[in-house]
Design an enzyme around this catalytic site. Structure first.
Site, PDB file in Angstrom:
ATOM      1  N   CYS A  43    -100.086 -11.310  20.135  1.00 47.68           N
ATOM      2  CA  CYS A  43     -99.557 -10.682  18.920  1.00 47.68           C
ATOM      3  C   CYS A  43    -100.208  -9.337  18.640  1.00 47.68           C
ATOM      4  O   CYS A  43     -99.571  -8.433  18.097  1.00 47.68           O
ATOM      5  CB  CYS A  43     -99.742 -11.615  17.725  1.00 47.68           C
ATOM      6  SG  CYS A  43    -101.438 -12.153  17.464  1.00 47.68           S
ATOM      7  N   LYS A  72     -97.400 -28.820  13.841  1.00 44.16           N
ATOM      8  CA  LYS A  72     -96.217 -28.782  14.682  1.00 44.16           C
ATOM      9  C   LYS A  72     -96.433 -27.726  15.768  1.00 44.16           C
ATOM     10  O   LYS A  72     -96.370 -26.524  15.504  1.00 44.16           O
ATOM     11  CB  LYS A  72     -94.980 -28.451  13.828  1.00 44.16           C
ATOM     12  CG  LYS A  72     -93.650 -28.648  14.567  1.00 44.16           C
ATOM     13  CD  LYS A  72     -93.277 -27.406  15.326  1.00 44.16           C
ATOM     14  CE  LYS A  72     -92.067 -27.649  16.203  1.00 44.16           C
ATOM     15  NZ  LYS A  72     -91.823 -26.521  17.130  1.00 44.16           N
ATOM     16  N   GLU A 131     -99.060 -15.220  10.103  1.00 45.51           N
ATOM     17  CA  GLU A 131     -99.642 -14.311  11.097  1.00 45.51           C
ATOM     18  C   GLU A 131     -98.543 -14.063  12.114  1.00 45.51           C
ATOM     19  O   GLU A 131     -98.232 -14.917  12.937  1.00 45.51           O
ATOM     20  CB  GLU A 131    -100.888 -14.945  11.729  1.00 45.51           C
ATOM     21  CG  GLU A 131    -101.821 -13.940  12.380  1.00 45.51           C
ATOM     22  CD  GLU A 131    -101.567 -13.806  13.869  1.00 45.51           C
ATOM     23  OE1 GLU A 131    -100.848 -12.839  14.236  1.00 45.51           O
ATOM     24  OE2 GLU A 131    -102.069 -14.624  14.641  1.00 45.51           O
ATOM     25  N   GLU A 134     -91.195  -5.246  19.059  1.00 51.57           N
ATOM     26  CA  GLU A 134     -92.202  -5.999  19.804  1.00 51.57           C
ATOM     27  C   GLU A 134     -91.557  -6.645  21.026  1.00 51.57           C
ATOM     28  O   GLU A 134     -90.640  -7.456  20.893  1.00 51.57           O
ATOM     29  CB  GLU A 134     -92.835  -7.065  18.918  1.00 51.57           C
ATOM     30  CG  GLU A 134     -93.937  -7.837  19.622  1.00 51.57           C
ATOM     31  CD  GLU A 134     -94.499  -8.975  18.777  1.00 51.57           C
ATOM     32  OE1 GLU A 134     -95.687  -9.288  18.901  1.00 51.57           O
ATOM     33  OE2 GLU A 134     -93.713  -9.563  18.002  1.00 51.57           O
TER      34      GLU A 134
END
Length: 464
Positions: free
Chosen positions: A140, A31, A106, A237
């Site tokens: 990331c 997906k 992750e 973040e």
């Protein structure tokens, strides 16, 4: 296998996910992110042209809260692999909890970029440009927290501002451009809101006089100074071209600042003293640490994080193991035989049992009574079989502090560690009948099943 990938590297993430899963013989439902589904669909055409059997790779597009959630919840999905935000990762972990599905995550990061006073400043600045402004900071493992030793901080910041002023922002299809556009308006608004919050909390925001295109979701390279370790802009973040800068005096302070985050994905250490660099690198709780470089990847090395940066690894043996399960090595019971369902009795103190029956815990190398002084009854099929201490928050804190203080274990060579584990296995084997009796009394398992569990445990200790 159900795989859900993000929008920042849509083709690379598809390769990271599909490669090991297919190599291990799995069938996959992929997906892609709703912002970037086209590359996945084109990849599906290439897979079909290569002769992949029908149904081995399936690509479903749609929104995360509908298609993604349905994929993670489907009963026939044996494993879910997700790369994306920490918030969505937590939701998926809660969704699959208790279902027996295997899960690898992750997630996000707030990676430290540590520069010591003896580092090559010019090289460190170029590395920093790559760490935070590559792909507009939508990475990331972006080095979004700059930690500079106090003695060179002013000079470093001055050179950094000069380098930032030379970054060109514009059409990402233009090879002369350093930074392209933010993925969409929603992400651009999130970046702006976090920057405004950083200013409201007392941070000083600096942006170069960069000319931005009139149309499109563009945001200039941004530097925050005069921030505290607890500032929102330091802890959260941003996932954009925003760098926060802090200073430190000693390497211990640098380690403390680097670990002052709920994430643990990556980090970078810059120093010409290799001993200092390696000591700091070993002390940072993150999945990948680079020394005098950044964003260097090797397919043989697993990539992943700790804490809220997820668990599991992409790449390397670890990444391959995530898509495999061991062959069933169990053997069927003899159909002609019968097993006793009666649990053996627990050896008594009179029979020479050496276990201490007082309600204590094992913390810091010694038996310790619970802080609250209360006990819990351990119930078995035949009634109470013993008591254990009722631990509270202080007991947990003491245990974690003891584990954090036991740093010498990591410095013991591998041979010595394996000898200690072997000795544990020998002692456990000598007391196998005692442990089998306790297992039977607690779980109601038959004598043979309890003995088999003890034997398997001994074999596992011997293996390591």
């Amino acid at each position: 296998i159900g795989q859900i990938i993000p929008w920042n590297f849509p083709l690379l993430m598809a390769a990271w996910k599909l490669g090991p899963a297919l190599a291990a013989g799995n069938c996959v439902v992929l997906k892609p992110a709703e912002q970037t589904p086209l590359t996945a669909l084109r990849l599906g055409e290439i897979i079909q042209e290569a002769g992949m059997p029908d149904g081995v790779v399936n690509i479903v597009t749609g929104m995360g809260e509908t298609a993604g959630a349905a994929l993670a919840a489907h009963d026939d999905v044996d494993k879910v692999a997700f790369t994306g935000s920490t918030e969505v990762g937590k939701a998926i972990a809660a969704q699959v909890a208790g279902t027996g599905k295997r899960l690898t995550l992750e997630l996000g990061g707030k990676s430290p970029f540590i520069v010591f006073e003896d580092a090559d400043i010019d090289s460190a600045i170029e590395g920093l440009v790559n760490a935070i402004w590559f792909n507009q900071g939508q990475v990331c493992c972006a080095g979004s927290r700059l930690l500079v030793q106090e003695s060179i901080a002013e000079r470093f910041h001055e050179k950094l501002r000069s380098r930032m002023a030379k970054l060109r922002v514009g059409d990402p299809m233009d090879k002369a451009i350093d930074m392209g556009a933010i993925v969409d308006e929603s992400q651009l608004n999130t970046i702006k809101e976090l920057c405004q919050l950083g200013c409201d909390e007392g941070g000083v925001m600096w942006q170069p006089p960069t000319e931005l295109p009139e149309q499109g979701c563009f945001f200039p390279p941004t530097l925050f100074t005069n921030v505290t370790p607890s500032s929102t802009i330091v802890q959260e973040e941003v996932f954009g071209p925003v760098l926060v800068a802090l200073t430190f005096r000693t390497h211990k302070e640098a380690i403390a600042l680097a670990n002052n985050t709920r994430y643990g994905l990556a980090g970078s250490v810059w120093s010409q003293d290799i001993d200092t660099a390696l000591e700091v690198a070993r002390s940072i709780r993150a999945g990948a640490i680079w020394v005098n470089c950044t964003n260097q990847f090797d397919a043989n090395a697993g990539f992943g994080g700790y804490r809220e940066s997820g668990f599991g690894r992409e790449g390397g043996r670890e990444g391959m193991y995530a898509y495999m399960r061991p062959k069933d090595a169990s053997t069927a019971n003899d159909e002609t035989g019968s097993e006793s369902t009666q649990s053996p009795s627990i050896p008594s103190q009179d029979a020479g049992e050496s276990l201490d029956r007082t309600a204590k815990m094992y913390i810091g190398g010694k038996q310790k009574r619970p802080d609250g002084g209360y006990s819990l009854d351990v119930a078995g099929p035949a009634g109470t079989v013993g008591q254990v201490g009722r631990g509270n928050r202080k007991d947990v804190r003491d245990a974690v502090e003891a584990a954090c203080a036991a740093t010498t274990w990591a410095n013991v060579n591998a041979h010595s560690r394996s000898q200690i584990l072997y000795y544990i296995a020998e002692n456990l084997e000598q007391r196998s009948s005692e442990f089998a009796a306790r297992l039977s009394s607690m779980t109601g398992a038959s004598a043979s099943d309890a003995a088999a569990e003890v034997a398997d445990s001994v074999a596992e200790w011997f293996r390591w």
